[in-house]
Design a protein around this motif. Structure first.
Motif, PDB file in Angstrom:
ATOM      1  N   ALA A  22       0.823  -1.208   0.000  1.00  0.00           N
ATOM      2  CA  ALA A  22       0.000   0.000   0.000  1.00  0.00           C
ATOM      3  C   ALA A  22       0.860   1.262   0.000  1.00  0.00           C
ATOM      4  CB  ALA A  22      -0.918  -0.004   1.223  1.00  0.00           C
ATOM      5  N   GLN A  23       2.043   1.173   0.587  1.00  0.00           N
ATOM      6  CA  GLN A  23       2.948   2.320   0.642  1.00  0.00           C
ATOM      7  C   GLN A  23       3.859   2.400  -0.581  1.00  0.00           C
ATOM      8  OE1 GLN A  23       4.862   1.473   4.403  1.00  0.00           O
ATOM      9  NE2 GLN A  23       3.435   2.770   5.544  1.00  0.00           N
ATOM     10  N   GLY A  24       3.759   1.383  -1.450  1.00  0.00           N
ATOM     11  CA  GLY A  24       4.605   1.369  -2.633  1.00  0.00           C
ATOM     12  C   GLY A  24       6.068   1.142  -2.317  1.00  0.00           C
ATOM     13  N   ARG A  25       6.331   0.408  -1.253  1.00  0.00           N
ATOM     14  CA  ARG A  25       7.717   0.170  -0.821  1.00  0.00           C
ATOM     15  C   ARG A  25       8.129  -1.268  -1.143  1.00  0.00           C
ATOM     16  NH1 ARG A  25       7.527   1.163   5.329  1.00  0.00           N
ATOM     17  NH2 ARG A  25       9.763   0.704   5.164  1.00  0.00           N
ATOM     18  N   GLY A  78     -14.124  -4.158  18.002  1.00  0.00           N
ATOM     19  CA  GLY A  78     -14.094  -3.006  17.122  1.00  0.00           C
ATOM     20  C   GLY A  78     -14.671  -3.355  15.762  1.00  0.00           C
ATOM     21  N   VAL A  79     -14.869  -2.342  14.940  1.00  0.00           N
ATOM     22  CA  VAL A  79     -15.496  -2.573  13.633  1.00  0.00           C
ATOM     23  C   VAL A  79     -14.569  -2.257  12.467  1.00  0.00           C
ATOM     24  CG1 VAL A  79     -17.809  -2.173  14.557  1.00  0.00           C
ATOM     25  CG2 VAL A  79     -16.532  -0.253  13.575  1.00  0.00           C
ATOM     26  N   VAL A  80     -13.535  -1.482  12.675  1.00  0.00           N
ATOM     27  CA  VAL A  80     -12.644  -1.078  11.584  1.00  0.00           C
ATOM     28  C   VAL A  80     -11.632  -2.185  11.316  1.00  0.00           C
ATOM     29  CG1 VAL A  80     -10.966   0.623  10.785  1.00  0.00           C
ATOM     30  CG2 VAL A  80     -12.905   1.349  12.210  1.00  0.00           C
ATOM     31  N   THR A  81     -11.640  -2.720  10.097  1.00  0.00           N
ATOM     32  CA  THR A  81     -10.686  -3.762   9.732  1.00  0.00           C
ATOM     33  C   THR A  81      -9.335  -3.146   9.375  1.00  0.00           C
ATOM     34  OG1 THR A  81     -11.195  -3.728   7.366  1.00  0.00           O
ATOM     35  CG2 THR A  81     -12.571  -5.141   8.778  1.00  0.00           C
ATOM     36  N   PHE A  82      -8.317  -3.997   9.326  1.00  0.00           N
ATOM     37  CA  PHE A  82      -6.980  -3.518   8.947  1.00  0.00           C
ATOM     38  C   PHE A  82      -6.995  -2.953   7.535  1.00  0.00           C
ATOM     39  CE2 PHE A  82      -2.755  -4.434   7.034  1.00  0.00           C
ATOM     40  CZ  PHE A  82      -2.005  -3.550   7.792  1.00  0.00           C
ATOM     41  N   TRP A 117      -8.565   0.495   7.521  1.00  0.00           N
ATOM     42  CA  TRP A 117      -7.616   1.465   8.088  1.00  0.00           C
ATOM     43  C   TRP A 117      -6.499   1.750   7.093  1.00  0.00           C
ATOM     44  CZ3 TRP A 117      -2.373   0.698   9.057  1.00  0.00           C
ATOM     45  CH2 TRP A 117      -1.743   1.704   9.798  1.00  0.00           C
ATOM     46  N   LEU A 118      -5.999   0.713   6.448  1.00  0.00           N
ATOM     47  CA  LEU A 118      -4.902   0.844   5.503  1.00  0.00           C
ATOM     48  C   LEU A 118      -5.304   1.732   4.318  1.00  0.00           C
ATOM     49  CD1 LEU A 118      -2.014  -0.202   5.133  1.00  0.00           C
ATOM     50  CD2 LEU A 118      -2.961  -2.125   3.837  1.00  0.00           C
ATOM     51  N   ALA A 119      -6.503   1.521   3.812  1.00  0.00           N
ATOM     52  CA  ALA A 119      -6.975   2.331   2.690  1.00  0.00           C
ATOM     53  C   ALA A 119      -7.092   3.795   3.091  1.00  0.00           C
ATOM     54  CB  ALA A 119      -8.327   1.807   2.204  1.00  0.00           C
TER      55      ALA A 119
END
Length: 248
Positions: A201-204, A234-238, A241-243
């Motif tokens: 996701a970070q293009g690394r 909680g309800v927010v998935t990784f 959050w990543l997006a």
């Protein structure tokens, strides 16, 4: 209600401060910039004047067990002693789910020592154990710089730091609970896979080397860091959050 937050500018602490602000509480953020040094106790008596609850989200990223244990136990003692003098009625500590089921890891032994200090103190307490935050893979990758990222094989249920902050604020505003219900994310993940997805996701470009940490490999692989029984979810998935954090 006047509530103090130690570590109020950190990964979780800043969300605790935001949640308390939204709920209409008066918040005292304990930082050196505001004349408070929790490590030495300087400024704590004045900062806790009129405070009804303290939330401790302090952290130290250090692999040396002795240093981490000294930091956690010393800061907790200072907060509790100053809290007792100020008449604080509730001390809330953020800890880690499964910290007592992976005894081979020095950082977790340090957190257990901190929990023991809080439980033996004179201020009514609540301990909130949370699973790893969505930021955890990045912290692991950042711990050792270079072309290779060393990541432990670990089953986990990552949770959004903001949701943990909301929960801590809620607990702090209520009566002391002792062991509060744990909080975990909505979905089980593999830490190594999370690290790969974060880098993409970070293009690394970086090689991720999965490892078993000495003394903890079986515990981490076997799910010791997952909730044992009922937990607040909680309800927010990784991936959500990543997006959000990688949007240009």
């Amino acid at each position: 209600m006047r509530i103090a937050v130690a570590g109020g500018t950190g990964v979780v602490g800043r969300h605790v401060v935001d949640a308390l602000d939204r709920a209409g509480h008066e918040v005292a953020v304990l930082t050196r910039g505001r004349g408070v040094d929790v490590a030495t106790g300087d400024g704590l008596d004045a900062a806790l004047d009129g405070v009804e609850a303290v939330v401790d989200t302090l952290n130290l990223m250090n692999l040396r067990e002795k240093a981490v244990t000294e930091f956690f136990t010393t800061t907790s003692r200072h907060l509790l002693e100053a809290g007792r003098r100020a008449g604080v009625g509730h001390h809330v500590l953020l800890s880690i789910v499964g910290v007592d089921r992976a005894p081979g890891y020095g950082y977790y032994r340090a957190k257990l020592a901190q929990e023991a200090v809080v439980r033996s103190g004179d201020v009514p307490w609540s301990v909130v154990r949370a699973t790893q935050f969505h930021e955890f893979p990045g912290q692991v990758l950042g711990a050792i710089p270079g072309p290779v990222g060393i990541v432990p094989r670990m089953r986990c249920r990552p949770v959004a730091a903001a949701e943990v902050g909301d929960y801590l604020a809620e607990v702090a505003a209520g009566p002391a609970m002792g062991w509060a219900p744990e909080i975990a994310g909505p979905r089980e993940e593999q830490l190594v896979d999370m690290a790969h997805r974060l880098l993409r996701a970070q293009g690394r470009r970086r090689w991720v080397l999965p490892v078993d940490f000495p003394g903890t490999g079986r515990d981490f692989r076997g799910g010791a860091m997952l909730p044992d029984g009922e937990a607040r979810c909680g309800v927010v998935t990784f991936d959500e959050w990543l997006a959000d954090v990688t949007v240009p």
